[in-house]
Design a protein around this motif. Structure first.
Motif, PDB file in Angstrom:
ATOM      1  N   GLN A   1      -3.527 -15.245 -25.491  1.00  0.00           N
ATOM      2  CA  GLN A   1      -3.888 -14.344 -24.401  1.00  0.00           C
ATOM      3  C   GLN A   1      -2.888 -13.200 -24.284  1.00  0.00           C
ATOM      4  O   GLN A   1      -1.724 -13.346 -24.652  1.00  0.00           O
ATOM      5  CB  GLN A   1      -3.935 -15.100 -23.074  1.00  0.00           C
ATOM      6  N   VAL A   2      -3.385 -12.091 -23.796  1.00  0.00           N
ATOM      7  CA  VAL A   2      -2.548 -10.919 -23.564  1.00  0.00           C
ATOM      8  C   VAL A   2      -2.683 -10.527 -22.091  1.00  0.00           C
ATOM      9  O   VAL A   2      -3.795 -10.451 -21.575  1.00  0.00           O
ATOM     10  CB  VAL A   2      -2.978  -9.745 -24.461  1.00  0.00           C
ATOM     11  N   GLN A   3      -1.564 -10.297 -21.458  1.00  0.00           N
ATOM     12  CA  GLN A   3      -1.572  -9.848 -20.073  1.00  0.00           C
ATOM     13  C   GLN A   3      -1.179  -8.369 -20.034  1.00  0.00           C
ATOM     14  O   GLN A   3      -0.240  -7.959 -20.733  1.00  0.00           O
ATOM     15  CB  GLN A   3      -0.595 -10.657 -19.217  1.00  0.00           C
ATOM     16  N   LEU A   4      -1.893  -7.622 -19.214  1.00  0.00           N
ATOM     17  CA  LEU A   4      -1.648  -6.182 -19.084  1.00  0.00           C
ATOM     18  C   LEU A   4      -1.374  -5.864 -17.614  1.00  0.00           C
ATOM     19  O   LEU A   4      -2.153  -6.271 -16.737  1.00  0.00           O
ATOM     20  CB  LEU A   4      -2.858  -5.382 -19.564  1.00  0.00           C
ATOM     21  N   VAL A   5      -0.306  -5.145 -17.361  1.00  0.00           N
ATOM     22  CA  VAL A   5       0.059  -4.778 -15.989  1.00  0.00           C
ATOM     23  C   VAL A   5       0.279  -3.275 -15.917  1.00  0.00           C
ATOM     24  O   VAL A   5       1.181  -2.737 -16.577  1.00  0.00           O
ATOM     25  CB  VAL A   5       1.321  -5.528 -15.525  1.00  0.00           C
ATOM     26  N   GLU A   6      -0.547  -2.615 -15.105  1.00  0.00           N
ATOM     27  CA  GLU A   6      -0.435  -1.174 -14.928  1.00  0.00           C
ATOM     28  C   GLU A   6       0.521  -0.826 -13.794  1.00  0.00           C
ATOM     29  O   GLU A   6       0.694  -1.617 -12.855  1.00  0.00           O
ATOM     30  CB  GLU A   6      -1.810  -0.548 -14.610  1.00  0.00           C
ATOM     31  N   SER A   7       1.106   0.356 -13.880  1.00  0.00           N
ATOM     32  CA  SER A   7       1.941   0.877 -12.806  1.00  0.00           C
ATOM     33  C   SER A   7       1.909   2.399 -12.866  1.00  0.00           C
ATOM     34  O   SER A   7       1.461   2.972 -13.862  1.00  0.00           O
ATOM     35  CB  SER A   7       3.381   0.367 -12.930  1.00  0.00           C
ATOM     36  N   GLY A   8       2.395   3.024 -11.800  1.00  0.00           N
ATOM     37  CA  GLY A   8       2.506   4.479 -11.790  1.00  0.00           C
ATOM     38  C   GLY A   8       1.440   5.207 -11.020  1.00  0.00           C
ATOM     39  O   GLY A   8       1.476   6.436 -10.892  1.00  0.00           O
ATOM     40  N   GLY A   9       0.467   4.476 -10.488  1.00  0.00           N
ATOM     41  CA  GLY A   9      -0.567   5.132  -9.703  1.00  0.00           C
ATOM     42  C   GLY A   9      -0.010   5.630  -8.380  1.00  0.00           C
ATOM     43  O   GLY A   9       1.117   5.326  -8.006  1.00  0.00           O
ATOM     44  N   GLY A  10      -0.815   6.425  -7.695  1.00  0.00           N
ATOM     45  CA  GLY A  10      -0.392   6.942  -6.404  1.00  0.00           C
ATOM     46  C   GLY A  10      -1.273   8.086  -5.966  1.00  0.00           C
ATOM     47  O   GLY A  10      -2.361   8.288  -6.499  1.00  0.00           O
ATOM     48  N   SER A  11      -0.780   8.816  -4.972  1.00  0.00           N
ATOM     49  CA  SER A  11      -1.514   9.952  -4.433  1.00  0.00           C
ATOM     50  C   SER A  11      -0.813  11.245  -4.802  1.00  0.00           C
ATOM     51  O   SER A  11       0.414  11.332  -4.742  1.00  0.00           O
ATOM     52  CB  SER A  11      -1.607   9.832  -2.909  1.00  0.00           C
ATOM     53  N   VAL A  12      -1.605  12.242  -5.155  1.00  0.00           N
ATOM     54  CA  VAL A  12      -1.048  13.522  -5.574  1.00  0.00           C
ATOM     55  C   VAL A  12      -2.035  14.620  -5.201  1.00  0.00           C
ATOM     56  O   VAL A  12      -3.245  14.370  -5.092  1.00  0.00           O
ATOM     57  CB  VAL A  12      -0.763  13.515  -7.094  1.00  0.00           C
ATOM     58  N   THR A  28       1.114 -10.403 -27.938  1.00  0.00           N
ATOM     59  CA  THR A  28       0.944  -8.976 -28.203  1.00  0.00           C
ATOM     60  C   THR A  28       0.921  -8.619 -29.672  1.00  0.00           C
ATOM     61  O   THR A  28       0.503  -7.518 -30.036  1.00  0.00           O
ATOM     62  CB  THR A  28       2.041  -8.174 -27.508  1.00  0.00           C
ATOM     63  N   PHE A  29       1.332  -9.541 -30.543  1.00  0.00           N
ATOM     64  CA  PHE A  29       1.377  -9.227 -31.967  1.00  0.00           C
ATOM     65  C   PHE A  29      -0.005  -8.922 -32.522  1.00  0.00           C
ATOM     66  O   PHE A  29      -0.155  -8.267 -33.543  1.00  0.00           O
ATOM     67  CB  PHE A  29       2.016 -10.372 -32.753  1.00  0.00           C
ATOM     68  N   GLY A  30      -1.045  -9.418 -31.848  1.00  0.00           N
ATOM     69  CA  GLY A  30      -2.411  -9.191 -32.328  1.00  0.00           C
ATOM     70  C   GLY A  30      -3.056  -7.937 -31.783  1.00  0.00           C
ATOM     71  O   GLY A  30      -4.132  -7.533 -32.232  1.00  0.00           O
ATOM     72  N   VAL A  31      -2.393  -7.299 -30.843  1.00  0.00           N
ATOM     73  CA  VAL A  31      -2.980  -6.122 -30.210  1.00  0.00           C
ATOM     74  C   VAL A  31      -2.918  -4.920 -31.130  1.00  0.00           C
ATOM     75  O   VAL A  31      -1.886  -4.632 -31.731  1.00  0.00           O
ATOM     76  CB  VAL A  31      -2.257  -5.811 -28.885  1.00  0.00           C
ATOM     77  N   ALA A  32      -4.019  -4.211 -31.241  1.00  0.00           N
ATOM     78  CA  ALA A  32      -4.074  -3.017 -32.078  1.00  0.00           C
ATOM     79  C   ALA A  32      -4.268  -1.784 -31.194  1.00  0.00           C
ATOM     80  O   ALA A  32      -3.330  -1.169 -30.762  1.00  0.00           O
ATOM     81  CB  ALA A  32      -5.186  -3.148 -33.112  1.00  0.00           C
ATOM     82  N   VAL A  33      -5.512  -1.467 -30.899  1.00  0.00           N
ATOM     83  CA  VAL A  33      -5.805  -0.293 -30.084  1.00  0.00           C
ATOM     84  C   VAL A  33      -5.520  -0.582 -28.609  1.00  0.00           C
ATOM     85  O   VAL A  33      -5.771  -1.672 -28.101  1.00  0.00           O
ATOM     86  CB  VAL A  33      -7.272   0.121 -30.272  1.00  0.00           C
ATOM     87  N   MET A  34      -4.959   0.417 -27.942  1.00  0.00           N
ATOM     88  CA  MET A  34      -4.768   0.365 -26.489  1.00  0.00           C
ATOM     89  C   MET A  34      -5.569   1.515 -25.887  1.00  0.00           C
ATOM     90  O   MET A  34      -5.703   2.581 -26.487  1.00  0.00           O
ATOM     91  CB  MET A  34      -3.299   0.512 -26.125  1.00  0.00           C
ATOM     92  N   ARG A 101      -9.072  -5.184 -32.628  1.00  0.00           N
ATOM     93  CA  ARG A 101      -9.490  -4.419 -33.799  1.00  0.00           C
ATOM     94  C   ARG A 101      -8.826  -3.048 -33.779  1.00  0.00           C
ATOM     95  O   ARG A 101      -8.757  -2.390 -32.735  1.00  0.00           O
ATOM     96  CB  ARG A 101     -11.008  -4.241 -33.781  1.00  0.00           C
ATOM     97  N   ASN A 102      -8.353  -2.603 -34.940  1.00  0.00           N
ATOM     98  CA  ASN A 102      -7.669  -1.313 -35.014  1.00  0.00           C
ATOM     99  C   ASN A 102      -8.680  -0.187 -35.247  1.00  0.00           C
ATOM    100  O   ASN A 102      -8.535   0.613 -36.178  1.00  0.00           O
ATOM    101  CB  ASN A 102      -6.606  -1.311 -36.105  1.00  0.00           C
ATOM    102  N   ILE A 103      -9.678  -0.158 -34.386  1.00  0.00           N
ATOM    103  CA  ILE A 103     -10.686   0.893 -34.416  1.00  0.00           C
ATOM    104  C   ILE A 103     -10.804   1.414 -32.998  1.00  0.00           C
ATOM    105  O   ILE A 103     -11.160   0.659 -32.082  1.00  0.00           O
ATOM    106  CB  ILE A 103     -12.058   0.354 -34.889  1.00  0.00           C
ATOM    107  N   ILE A 104     -10.501   2.683 -32.804  1.00  0.00           N
ATOM    108  CA  ILE A 104     -10.562   3.239 -31.452  1.00  0.00           C
ATOM    109  C   ILE A 104     -12.020   3.315 -31.025  1.00  0.00           C
ATOM    110  O   ILE A 104     -12.844   3.935 -31.684  1.00  0.00           O
ATOM    111  CB  ILE A 104      -9.925   4.631 -31.379  1.00  0.00           C
ATOM    112  N   SER A 105     -12.304   2.680 -29.935  1.00  0.00           N
ATOM    113  CA  SER A 105     -13.680   2.611 -29.443  1.00  0.00           C
ATOM    114  C   SER A 105     -13.683   2.906 -27.948  1.00  0.00           C
ATOM    115  O   SER A 105     -12.671   2.755 -27.272  1.00  0.00           O
ATOM    116  CB  SER A 105     -14.236   1.211 -29.698  1.00  0.00           C
TER     117      SER A 105
END
Length: 122
Positions: A1-12, A28-34, A101-105
């Protein structure tokens, strides 16, 4: 499993900038495209940008081309979304996604973060 945590959002204000970050952990070693997606109130989730494993290839939605830049630091297992010249229509919850998969989709992603709110006022 891969866990993803976003940050940096806000109001502008319109015309301003924000930088979103997404830190990946786990297998994370298996992760290709983000990628980054967003979902505005009452609308379906839409693709924003994607980047290949090595960071050489990128893909952007037409609505953000020239304003947003996706990048990644594989040593830190982190992907970024630099958002400039923000518009009120960019207001949405922004989600990070990872693909094996290392294919941008625009649709083929295996893992998702919880999202971070971006609000742009006029």
């Amino acid at each position: 499993q891969v866990q993803l945590v976003e940050s940096g959002g806000g109001s502008v204000q319109a015309g301003g900038s924000l930088r979103l970050s997404c830190a990946a952990s786990g297998r994370t070693f298996g992760v290709a495209v983000m990628g980054w997606f967003r979902q505005a109130p009452g609308k379906e989730r839409e693709f924003v940008a994607g980047i290949s494993r090595g960071g050489v290839s990128t893909l952007y939605a037409d609505s953000v081309k020239g304003r947003f830049t996706i990048s990644r630091d594989n040593a830190k297992n982190t992907v970024y979304l630099q958002m400039n010249s923000l518009k009120p229509e960019d207001t949405a919850v922004y989600y990070c996604a990872a693909a094996l998969r290392n294919i941008i989709s625009t649709i083929l992603y295996d893992y998702w973060g919880q999202g971070t709110q971006v609000t742009v006022s006029s």
